[in-house]
Design a protein around this motif. Structure first.
Motif, PDB file in Angstrom:
ATOM      1  N   PRO B 175       6.420   4.679   5.292  1.00 15.11           N
ATOM      2  CA  PRO B 175       5.541   5.320   4.307  1.00 15.11           C
ATOM      3  C   PRO B 175       4.791   4.267   3.492  1.00 15.11           C
ATOM      4  O   PRO B 175       5.168   3.090   3.472  1.00 15.11           O
ATOM      5  N   SER B 176       3.753   4.707   2.826  1.00 12.33           N
ATOM      6  CA  SER B 176       2.851   3.806   2.121  1.00 12.33           C
ATOM      7  C   SER B 176       3.576   2.917   1.108  1.00 12.33           C
ATOM      8  O   SER B 176       3.298   1.720   1.004  1.00 12.33           O
ATOM      9  N   ASP B 177       4.542   3.484   0.363  1.00 14.06           N
ATOM     10  CA  ASP B 177       5.175   2.651  -0.676  1.00 14.06           C
ATOM     11  C   ASP B 177       5.948   1.479  -0.067  1.00 14.06           C
ATOM     12  O   ASP B 177       5.947   0.372  -0.608  1.00 14.06           O
ATOM     13  N   ALA B 178       6.570   1.715   1.132  1.00 11.04           N
ATOM     14  CA  ALA B 178       7.285   0.621   1.799  1.00 11.04           C
ATOM     15  C   ALA B 178       6.287  -0.431   2.288  1.00 11.04           C
ATOM     16  O   ALA B 178       6.513  -1.638   2.147  1.00 11.04           O
ATOM     17  N   ARG B 179       5.164   0.033   2.870  1.00 10.75           N
ATOM     18  CA  ARG B 179       4.121  -0.902   3.306  1.00 10.75           C
ATOM     19  C   ARG B 179       3.629  -1.743   2.129  1.00 10.75           C
ATOM     20  O   ARG B 179       3.471  -2.957   2.233  1.00 10.75           O
ATOM     21  N   ASP B 221       9.913  -2.435  11.544  1.00 13.14           N
ATOM     22  CA  ASP B 221       8.888  -3.485  11.482  1.00 13.14           C
ATOM     23  C   ASP B 221       8.756  -4.013  10.056  1.00 13.14           C
ATOM     24  O   ASP B 221       8.658  -5.237   9.819  1.00 13.14           O
ATOM     25  N   ILE B 222       8.753  -3.108   9.079  1.00 12.66           N
ATOM     26  CA  ILE B 222       8.626  -3.494   7.666  1.00 12.66           C
ATOM     27  C   ILE B 222       9.769  -4.426   7.269  1.00 12.66           C
ATOM     28  O   ILE B 222       9.559  -5.440   6.589  1.00 12.66           O
ATOM     29  N   LYS B 223      10.981  -4.080   7.767  1.00 13.02           N
ATOM     30  CA  LYS B 223      12.140  -4.927   7.419  1.00 13.02           C
ATOM     31  C   LYS B 223      11.966  -6.338   7.969  1.00 13.02           C
ATOM     32  O   LYS B 223      12.277  -7.319   7.302  1.00 13.02           O
ATOM     33  N   ILE B 224      11.476  -6.440   9.221  1.00 14.30           N
ATOM     34  CA  ILE B 224      11.261  -7.765   9.809  1.00 14.30           C
ATOM     35  C   ILE B 224      10.218  -8.538   8.995  1.00 14.30           C
ATOM     36  O   ILE B 224      10.416  -9.715   8.664  1.00 14.30           O
ATOM     37  N   LEU B 225       9.122  -7.866   8.656  1.00 12.43           N
ATOM     38  CA  LEU B 225       8.031  -8.543   7.941  1.00 12.43           C
ATOM     39  C   LEU B 225       8.463  -8.965   6.534  1.00 12.43           C
ATOM     40  O   LEU B 225       8.095 -10.049   6.052  1.00 12.43           O
ATOM     41  N   MET B 226       9.267  -8.113   5.861  1.00 13.11           N
ATOM     42  CA  MET B 226       9.784  -8.486   4.543  1.00 13.11           C
ATOM     43  C   MET B 226      10.728  -9.679   4.659  1.00 13.11           C
ATOM     44  O   MET B 226      10.692 -10.597   3.841  1.00 13.11           O
ATOM     45  N   GLY B 227      11.558  -9.660   5.714  1.00 14.22           N
ATOM     46  CA  GLY B 227      12.506 -10.748   5.931  1.00 14.22           C
ATOM     47  C   GLY B 227      11.783 -12.077   6.108  1.00 14.22           C
ATOM     48  O   GLY B 227      12.204 -13.116   5.573  1.00 14.22           O
TER      49      GLY B 227
END
Lengths: 250, 250
Positions: B175-179, B221-227
């Motif tokens: 969702p947008s907030d996670a992005r 994907d978001i988790k990988i990118l944040m990591g």
């Protein structure tokens, strides 16, 4: 013609017959760029036999030492897999990816990659792919013959290119006034031959209309149906005449 | 299961390998009723080899003396043809007829009929058909291998039945907030590691957003990118610290 930008890549193919069948399937769908990655001692006689009239694709195939070289100049690299699992969960069907292939092929090369007949693509090879394709099958029999898998992918891409024009009926769909003239002739004839009486005629004609309206009715069809009604009326008239003659003679 | 109501009919098949490949293609698409009309001395060893794990379909095939007998109990009889001409001008594609096949198969048998490998269906055999199928191909190479033609027809019918469920991403679209949290972390990190200065940050982030928004972005994907952003910031911090240490030691 951007179908020229579609490259079929077979990784370590084992059976010559499958490579030949792949060539024929490609030719059917207008695709001719075949790349083999380290083929394993192919039986070329079998390959030529199954390639049938597409032997020119077999003869112009290119060979590479590894997948990276075979796809080096390809903008989209679509790998096929029958298996599920961690590296395959973003797979889509050939139909879902076909438009993407068409879009990329307008300006660059697109590779569709198929793994070994026995093992499919390795995770290392899949990592080089930008899209993953899984062909719809039943859960019981997921493993397609490799040439069959190539055919489905080429077929979906060929259709997505939109160059195929389905056969059109030569004769146009008959307009309402032609249909109504035909039904009026049938009504007259069915009354005349004694199939129905005037008080039941509208009811019976509903049945005839239903039968003849279920599919398409072209102008050619209308002509045949009018011809039948006309001839039946004529034949009934000639029987009436001959019966009249008989009666007068008796 | 109404796929059981789909019957594949091969008229005078010549090559055992093709009959075997037909069995495998049918099995892939959940179809198992194979009828042969007067097969011509088939090489059964070849047939078994190409049938692969679908040898049960080969073994349960039925044989008939002519096409009329093979389709006697079939409500819809769809004949395939590669040729054009007078008796074939109302042909449609397998995709166009697939829904009709599904509708009829809900209550009765549907036959899909394929002619000889060399000649296709005769006009007499076509006359027994209620629908005519022409598989899309290029005009240059219209003749498909018979098992390939069977596959395309079975594939379209299998898809029209709608029992196949495409693989779904295990991880939902983010969702947008996670992005936005992820982009905020990237912004901080890219400033911190000196990839951009504050006055160009919004401009550069437009490029990063474009790159990362072109496809799907799932929560995984978001988790990988944040990591990645977090670790890069940490590594930059530890270098700063170690440089500070170095400096203080000098």
């Amino acid at each position: 013609m951007s179908l020229d930008n579609i490259r079929i890549v077979l990784v370590n193919p084992i059976y010559g017959g499958n490579v030949g069948s792949t060539c024929r399937a490609m030719a059917n769908m207008g695709i001719s760029d075949l790349a083999l990655v380290k083929p394993l001692n192919l039986n070329m006689e079998e390959a030529r036999k199954m390639a049938c009239h597409a032997v020119h694709i077999l003869e112009s195939k290119t060979e590479y030492a590894n997948l990276a070289e075979a796809i080096a100049n390809c903008g989209a690299v679509m790998g096929t897999t029958a298996r599920d699992g961690l590296y395959r969960q973003h797979a889509k069907t050939p139909r879902a990816w076909a438009q993407k292939a068409v879009d990329v092929a307008k300006t660059g090369k697109v590779a569709i990659v198929f793994g070994r007949e026995d093992n499919g693509l390795s995770n290392e090879d899949l990592a080089l792919c930008t899209q993953i394709i899984q062909i719809p099958t039943t859960l019981d029999f997921k493993s397609l013959n490799i040439a069959q898998a190539v055919l489905i992918c080429c077929y979906e891409i060929f259709l997505a290119f939109g160059t195929y024009e389905p056969i059109m009926e030569m004769s146009p769909e008959a307009p309402s006034d032609a249909r109504e003239r035909m039904f009026a002739m049938w009504r007259d004839t069915l009354l005349r031959i004694g199939f129905m009486k005037e008080d039941k005629a509208d009811h019976m004609m509903q049945g005839v209309r239903r039968i003849l309206s279920r599919g398409t009715l072209t102008m050619d069809d209308i002509k045949i149906l009018m011809g039948i009604a006309k001839q039946a009326a004529w034949a009934a008239g000639s029987r009436e005449r001959s019966e009249n003659v008989d009666t007068s003679e008796m």
